[in-house]
Each structure stands twice: as structure tokens, then as C-alpha cells.
Write a protein that holds these residues in place. Structure first.
Motif, PDB file in Angstrom:
ATOM      1  N   ALA A  50       0.849  -1.202   0.000  1.00 44.32           N
ATOM      2  CA  ALA A  50       0.000   0.000   0.000  1.00 44.32           C
ATOM      3  C   ALA A  50       0.882   1.249   0.000  1.00 44.32           C
ATOM      4  O   ALA A  50       0.598   2.211  -0.722  1.00 44.32           O
ATOM      5  CB  ALA A  50      -0.918  -0.006   1.224  1.00 44.32           C
ATOM      6  N   ASN A  51       1.945   1.215   0.773  1.00 42.99           N
ATOM      7  CA  ASN A  51       2.797   2.394   0.844  1.00 42.99           C
ATOM      8  C   ASN A  51       3.515   2.650  -0.477  1.00 42.99           C
ATOM      9  O   ASN A  51       3.712   3.796  -0.881  1.00 42.99           O
ATOM     10  CB  ASN A  51       3.756   2.283   2.034  1.00 42.99           C
ATOM     11  CG  ASN A  51       2.986   2.391   3.352  1.00 42.99           C
ATOM     12  OD1 ASN A  51       1.796   2.714   3.357  1.00 42.99           O
ATOM     13  ND2 ASN A  51       3.645   2.110   4.471  1.00 42.99           N
ATOM     14  N   TRP A 109       0.861   4.261  -2.753  1.00 43.01           N
ATOM     15  CA  TRP A 109       0.606   5.683  -2.485  1.00 43.01           C
ATOM     16  C   TRP A 109       1.809   6.550  -2.857  1.00 43.01           C
ATOM     17  O   TRP A 109       1.639   7.684  -3.312  1.00 43.01           O
ATOM     18  CB  TRP A 109       0.218   5.886  -1.018  1.00 43.01           C
ATOM     19  CG  TRP A 109      -1.170   5.399  -0.723  1.00 43.01           C
ATOM     20  CD1 TRP A 109      -1.531   4.326   0.039  1.00 43.01           C
ATOM     21  CD2 TRP A 109      -2.407   5.958  -1.221  1.00 43.01           C
ATOM     22  NE1 TRP A 109      -2.906   4.188   0.059  1.00 43.01           N
ATOM     23  CE2 TRP A 109      -3.465   5.169  -0.709  1.00 43.01           C
ATOM     24  CE3 TRP A 109      -2.724   7.028  -2.057  1.00 43.01           C
ATOM     25  CZ2 TRP A 109      -4.813   5.429  -0.991  1.00 43.01           C
ATOM     26  CZ3 TRP A 109      -4.068   7.285  -2.347  1.00 43.01           C
ATOM     27  CH2 TRP A 109      -5.089   6.495  -1.821  1.00 43.01           C
ATOM     28  N   THR A 110       3.016   5.999  -2.685  1.00 45.24           N
ATOM     29  CA  THR A 110       4.199   6.771  -3.086  1.00 45.24           C
ATOM     30  C   THR A 110       4.155   7.035  -4.594  1.00 45.24           C
ATOM     31  O   THR A 110       4.399   8.156  -5.053  1.00 45.24           O
ATOM     32  CB  THR A 110       5.499   6.004  -2.716  1.00 45.24           C
ATOM     33  OG1 THR A 110       5.424   5.680  -1.323  1.00 45.24           O
ATOM     34  CG2 THR A 110       6.740   6.829  -2.971  1.00 45.24           C
ATOM     35  N   TYR A 168       1.508   7.069  -6.446  1.00 45.54           N
ATOM     36  CA  TYR A 168       0.336   7.926  -6.681  1.00 45.54           C
ATOM     37  C   TYR A 168       0.781   9.394  -6.536  1.00 45.54           C
ATOM     38  O   TYR A 168       0.498  10.242  -7.386  1.00 45.54           O
ATOM     39  CB  TYR A 168      -0.722   7.583  -5.629  1.00 45.54           C
ATOM     40  CG  TYR A 168      -2.152   7.967  -5.927  1.00 45.54           C
ATOM     41  CD1 TYR A 168      -2.509   9.269  -6.281  1.00 45.54           C
ATOM     42  CD2 TYR A 168      -3.172   7.027  -5.806  1.00 45.54           C
ATOM     43  CE1 TYR A 168      -3.829   9.610  -6.510  1.00 45.54           C
ATOM     44  CE2 TYR A 168      -4.505   7.359  -6.045  1.00 45.54           C
ATOM     45  CZ  TYR A 168      -4.820   8.652  -6.397  1.00 45.54           C
ATOM     46  OH  TYR A 168      -6.129   8.990  -6.612  1.00 45.54           O
ATOM     47  N   GLY A 169       1.522   9.678  -5.453  1.00 44.66           N
ATOM     48  CA  GLY A 169       1.989  11.041  -5.197  1.00 44.66           C
ATOM     49  C   GLY A 169       2.966  11.524  -6.263  1.00 44.66           C
ATOM     50  O   GLY A 169       2.950  12.691  -6.658  1.00 44.66           O
ATOM     51  N   LYS A 192       7.712  11.176  -1.224  1.00 43.21           N
ATOM     52  CA  LYS A 192       7.144  10.495  -0.061  1.00 43.21           C
ATOM     53  C   LYS A 192       7.231  11.414   1.158  1.00 43.21           C
ATOM     54  O   LYS A 192       6.292  11.525   1.945  1.00 43.21           O
ATOM     55  CB  LYS A 192       7.886   9.181   0.179  1.00 43.21           C
ATOM     56  CG  LYS A 192       7.304   8.379   1.313  1.00 43.21           C
ATOM     57  CD  LYS A 192       7.842   6.962   1.386  1.00 43.21           C
ATOM     58  CE  LYS A 192       7.124   6.227   2.505  1.00 43.21           C
ATOM     59  NZ  LYS A 192       7.646   4.889   2.737  1.00 43.21           N
ATOM     60  N   TRP A 213      -4.020  13.801   0.390  1.00 39.40           N
ATOM     61  CA  TRP A 213      -2.948  12.850   0.698  1.00 39.40           C
ATOM     62  C   TRP A 213      -1.846  12.893  -0.354  1.00 39.40           C
ATOM     63  O   TRP A 213      -0.691  12.616  -0.062  1.00 39.40           O
ATOM     64  CB  TRP A 213      -3.494  11.411   0.726  1.00 39.40           C
ATOM     65  CG  TRP A 213      -4.376  11.102   1.894  1.00 39.40           C
ATOM     66  CD1 TRP A 213      -4.582  11.875   3.005  1.00 39.40           C
ATOM     67  CD2 TRP A 213      -5.163   9.918   2.075  1.00 39.40           C
ATOM     68  NE1 TRP A 213      -5.459  11.246   3.853  1.00 39.40           N
ATOM     69  CE2 TRP A 213      -5.828  10.046   3.313  1.00 39.40           C
ATOM     70  CE3 TRP A 213      -5.372   8.762   1.312  1.00 39.40           C
ATOM     71  CZ2 TRP A 213      -6.688   9.061   3.809  1.00 39.40           C
ATOM     72  CZ3 TRP A 213      -6.216   7.790   1.786  1.00 39.40           C
ATOM     73  CH2 TRP A 213      -6.864   7.937   3.039  1.00 39.40           C
ATOM     74  N   THR A 214      -2.254  13.211  -1.614  1.00 36.38           N
ATOM     75  CA  THR A 214      -1.316  12.993  -2.721  1.00 36.38           C
ATOM     76  C   THR A 214      -0.935  14.238  -3.507  1.00 36.38           C
ATOM     77  O   THR A 214       0.102  14.247  -4.163  1.00 36.38           O
ATOM     78  CB  THR A 214      -1.923  11.973  -3.729  1.00 36.38           C
ATOM     79  OG1 THR A 214      -3.170  12.488  -4.182  1.00 36.38           O
ATOM     80  CG2 THR A 214      -2.144  10.616  -3.091  1.00 36.38           C
ATOM     81  N   LYS A 215      -1.778  15.274  -3.504  1.00 38.28           N
ATOM     82  CA  LYS A 215      -1.507  16.460  -4.342  1.00 38.28           C
ATOM     83  C   LYS A 215      -1.095  17.638  -3.488  1.00 38.28           C
ATOM     84  O   LYS A 215      -0.143  18.346  -3.784  1.00 38.28           O
ATOM     85  CB  LYS A 215      -2.796  16.852  -5.066  1.00 38.28           C
ATOM     86  CG  LYS A 215      -2.864  16.460  -6.506  1.00 38.28           C
ATOM     87  CD  LYS A 215      -4.122  17.077  -7.112  1.00 38.28           C
ATOM     88  CE  LYS A 215      -4.309  16.618  -8.520  1.00 38.28           C
ATOM     89  NZ  LYS A 215      -5.596  17.046  -9.067  1.00 38.28           N
ATOM     90  N   ALA A 253      -1.629   9.183   3.621  1.00 36.90           N
ATOM     91  CA  ALA A 253      -2.031   8.039   2.793  1.00 36.90           C
ATOM     92  C   ALA A 253      -1.436   6.745   3.348  1.00 36.90           C
ATOM     93  O   ALA A 253      -2.019   5.670   3.220  1.00 36.90           O
ATOM     94  CB  ALA A 253      -1.535   8.247   1.368  1.00 36.90           C
ATOM     95  N   PHE A 254      -0.267   6.871   3.982  1.00 37.00           N
ATOM     96  CA  PHE A 254       0.505   5.683   4.341  1.00 37.00           C
ATOM     97  C   PHE A 254      -0.133   4.871   5.461  1.00 37.00           C
ATOM     98  O   PHE A 254      -0.831   5.415   6.316  1.00 37.00           O
ATOM     99  CB  PHE A 254       1.943   6.080   4.663  1.00 37.00           C
ATOM    100  CG  PHE A 254       2.582   6.765   3.503  1.00 37.00           C
ATOM    101  CD1 PHE A 254       2.872   6.050   2.342  1.00 37.00           C
ATOM    102  CD2 PHE A 254       2.836   8.128   3.523  1.00 37.00           C
ATOM    103  CE1 PHE A 254       3.408   6.680   1.230  1.00 37.00           C
ATOM    104  CE2 PHE A 254       3.380   8.768   2.409  1.00 37.00           C
ATOM    105  CZ  PHE A 254       3.665   8.043   1.268  1.00 37.00           C
ATOM    106  N   ILE A 255       0.145   3.586   5.411  1.00 33.92           N
ATOM    107  CA  ILE A 255      -0.505   2.625   6.316  1.00 33.92           C
ATOM    108  C   ILE A 255       0.428   2.280   7.472  1.00 33.92           C
ATOM    109  O   ILE A 255       1.634   2.133   7.288  1.00 33.92           O
ATOM    110  CB  ILE A 255      -0.853   1.320   5.537  1.00 33.92           C
ATOM    111  CG1 ILE A 255      -1.841   1.606   4.386  1.00 33.92           C
ATOM    112  CG2 ILE A 255      -1.369   0.221   6.453  1.00 33.92           C
ATOM    113  CD1 ILE A 255      -3.256   1.877   4.795  1.00 33.92           C
TER     114      ILE A 255
END
Ligand SMILES: Cc1cc2nc3c(=O)[nH]c(=O)nc-3n(C[C@H](O)[C@H](O)[C@H](O)COP(=O)(O)O)c2cc1C
Lengths: 201, 172
Positions: free
Chosen positions: A176-177, A180-181, A183-184, A191, B39-41, B93-95
Motif C-alpha cells: 500500500a505504501n 501511495w508513493t 500515486y503522489g 514520499k 494525501w497525494t496532491k 495516505a501511508f498505512i
């Protein structure tokens, strides 16, 4: 033969995971199935349309441990505008976290709604890792559970199913991390930037 | 900081300087659209620039909070639920693995003591209370509640109950 209305209660319905799950459901349904998004403005219209259906399948994500607020708004309108012939309500909830159990509270809210408003409960599916599973080698697990859901709806057997990726939590966390990394990165975010402790500053 | 979020106007004598109070029914807060931009932008910032952007920083910064909400199908009703969904910029975003489950990493979110007053027009049945309790147990993991208390009440009692809680805060 039953007639099924699928309503997508995701706030991002046109581009949602819920839409993809609904499409898989349709692939495994033999009867007449109609799909619609719940929008901010069509609640009354959807309530009126329900008269023509034997089954309603509500597909939506878990938001803040419960129903997304748009679903809550729709259910309130439905409570005030019940159809004359009430369909059986089946439910498919997906959540981002690995544990499908995290959907249980939202499922109980739906069950309470159905009981109070005199709807028979149909089949239910709780999916964990719902943000990711369709784009992994574990897609088949989601597809298989949705096929079972479709069969249960068709047969009126009211089963409850659950599914998620069969991964240790640590591996899920790592994957998942990484997701998302990446995705960003598409928005030029590192990150470290995504991990900022700052909120609105 | 102490925070009071309510879905109806409440009347308190005087609040201390470190207490922030928001009446959600008087504010403009749109539904979260699930874009994950926060979370991302633009990490930590919501793209919807309405009143929610003044509230989630207070949620993060508070160590003591009071939420007051009508109950709806075992959930917070629309106004409070809308705000809680709009508060996801306080998470990353991170878990992480937390209490043996997967959850999100938090930004600078202070651990909290939460008091939640939920009300309805009529007596709340046990099944609905139970669902709400389960909901808050889950919220505690995601919203950094180190302890919480849930008070069920009727609409007519809300204000006096809220006043009592805030008076207790001021005593300690
Ligand atoms: C505001 C918000 C709140 C969320 N809350 C949760 C949650 O409490 N638990 C969880 O597992 N996932 C949560 N998620 C993740 C979604 O359930 C997940 O991404 C899901 O796959 C989205 O489905 P959709 O594309 O059909 O909307 C949340 C997402 C958003 C945007």
C-alpha cells in the motif's frame, strides 16, 4: 424473473471502485439489471424508480468507519418516500484497509435501516483491500465473491460473504505504501512531502 | 486545545481561551468527494476551500473534545458525519499497523480524550446504541482517541449535558 436495480453510493461514483464491483456483479447476473449512480440531486427520482424492481443492490465504500454521508442522505429520503412494493435490499461494501471486518459497523447500520423500514435483507458482501484488490493478482478473489453475491441475490438465499487479499498485514502495508508513493509521484510529490505533519499550513 | 463540535447551536456561559466551539449547522461544509488530493496532491490540505478547512486543524490540535450529534441509523447524522469525512487531511495516505489492524499514519494529531453526546427525539433502542458504540470504538483507532465516553440523550437535554461536560473540563 427478478429485476435488479444497482445503486452506487460512492461519492466518486463515475470513477469508483464501487462501479467496477457493480460491473462484475452485472457480468454474473442473468436477469434484468439496471445500474445508476446516487447523485446529490436524484434521490427522489431513484425512490420512485424502485417500484419497478424486486431487488435493490447498494454498492458503496466505507467512509470514516461508516456509510458515506451521501448514502445517509439517500437513505433518509428513501425512508420518507418508500416505494409501494419494497424490494429486497442486498449490500456490497468495500473498504480501503485490509480487514473486511472493518465494514461490519456499516453493515449493521444498513441492517438497522432495513429492519426499521420493513425491507427484507438480501445477500451481503464485505470486501477488504477494496482500493487495491482489482489491480492485483488477487483480483480473482474479489470476482469470485461477487459471483457468489450475484448468485445469492438471484436465488434469494440471503447469504453473507466476505473477502480480502490473503496477505500478512506487513506485506499489505509495504504494498500500500508503494502504491501511495507512486500515486503522489504523478503529482510531483515525494514520499517525504506526503508525510508532512503540517495540516493547513 | 479543547474543541466542541456540535450539529446544533449550544449555549455556554463563557468558554476558556483554549476552547474552540463550532456550530456545524451555521457553517458551509461540502461532502468529501473522495479525490485523495489531501494525501497525494496537496498533503494536509483539502481542495474544497470551505469552513471545514478551519475545523480539521482544530480536530488535530485538540487534546480534549466534545462532539454533539443527532443519531441516524446508529451513525452520526449528516452534519457531523460530513465534517468527520472532511477531516481526512489530518491523516497520511501511508498505512501503519495499529492495534493489530491496518490504519493510516497520522500527521500532527494530538491524542485525545473524547466525549460524544448523541441525541434523538425519542428513546434510543439498545440495538442502535450498540451500533454507535461499535462505531466509536472504530473511530478511536482512526481519530486518535486515547479514551472516550458516549452519552445518549434526548434533544431537550443536549444543552444541559454539554454544559455539564464543559464545566467539568474547566474544573480540572
Ligand atoms: C473520506 C474517506 C474516508 C474513508 N474512510 C475509510 C475507513 O474508515 N476505513 C477504510 O477501510 N477505508 C476508508 N476509506 C477508503 C475507501 O473506503 C476506499 O478507498 C474505497 O475503495 C473507495 O471506494 P469507491 O472508489 O467505490 O468510492 C475512506 C476514504 C475516504 C475518501
Amino acid at each position: 424473473m427478478g429485476k435488479i436495480l444497482i445503486l452506487n453510493g460512492s461519492p466518486r461514483a463515475p470513477k469508483s471502485n464501487s462501479k467496477r464491483y457493480a460491473e462484475i456483479f452485472m457480468r454474473y447476473s442473468s436477469g434484468e439489471v439496471v445500474y445508476q449512480n446516487i447523485t446529490r440531486k436524484n434521490h427522489q427520482e431513484l425512490c420512485a424508480a424502485l417500484n419497478g424492481y424486486t431487488d435493490l443492490l447498494l454498492v458503496f465504500p466505507l467512509y470514516a468507519d461508516a456509510l458515506p454521508v451521501g448514502m445517509l442522505q439517500f437513505l433518509k429520503v428513501l425512508e420518507a418516500n418508500p416505494p409501494q412494493r419494497k424490494p429486497v435490499i442486498s449490500i456490497l461494501i468495500n473498504c480501503g484497509f485490509l480487514e473486511y471486518e472493518q465494514n461490519k459497523v456499516a453493515m449493521q447500520m444498513m441492517e438497522l435501516f432495513c429492519r426499521r423500514n420493513g425491507y427484507r435483507l438480501g445477500a451481503r458482501l464485505m470486501l477488504g483491500s477494496g482500493e487495491a484488490i482489482l489491480d492485483t493478482p488477487f483480483r480473482f478473489i474479489a470476482v469470485r465473491s461477487i459471483r457468489k453475491l450475484a448468485r445469492s441475490v438471484a436465488q434469494g438465499t440471503c447469504q453473507t460473504y466476505c473477502a480480502t487479499m490473503p496477505l500478512p498485514k506487513k506485506i499489505f502495508q509495504w504494498a500500500a505504501n508503494r502504491y501511495w508513493t507512486n500515486y503522489g509521484k504523478r503529482f510531483g510529490m515525494t514520499k517525504k512531502q506526503m508525510q508532512t505533519p503540517d495540516i493547513e499550513s | 486545545m479543547k474543541l466542541i463540535l456540535s450539529d446544533r447551536p449550544l449555549h455556554f456561559p463563557v468558554l476558556t481561551d483554549d476552547t474552540r466551539y463550532f456550530d456545524l449547522s451555521a457553517l458551509k461544509i461540502a461532502n468529501c468527494v473522495g479525490c485523495f488530493g489531501c494525501w497525494t496532491k496537496t498533503p494536509g490540505r483539502c481542495v474544497i476551500r470551505d469552513d471545514a478547512t478551519r475545523i480539521y486543524p482544530c480536530i488535530a490540535a485538540s487534546d480534549t473534545l466534545l462532539y454533539v450529534s443527532r443519531l441516524c441509523y446508529g451513525s452520526y447524522d449528516v452534519l457531523m458525519k460530513t465534517m468527520l469525512e472532511r477531516a481526512i487531511p489530518v491523516q497520511q495516505a501511508f498505512i501503519r499497523i495499529h492495534c493489530r489492524e491496518t490504519h493510516h499514519e497520522q500527521r500532527a494529531v494530538v491524542p485525545k480524550k473524547a466525549t460524544i453526546i448523541v441525541y434523538a427525539d425519542t428513546e434510543i433502542e439498545e440495538e442502535e446504541r450498540q451500533i454507535f458504540r461499535q462505531l466509536v470504538i472504530r473511530n478511536a483507532y482512526n481519530m486518535n482517541f486515547e479514551s472516550f465516553e458516549i452519552l445518549f440523550t434526548t434533544e431537550s437535554q443536549v444543552n444541559s449535558l454539554a454544559k455539564e461536560i464543559v464545566t467539568q473540563w474547566e474544573r480540572f
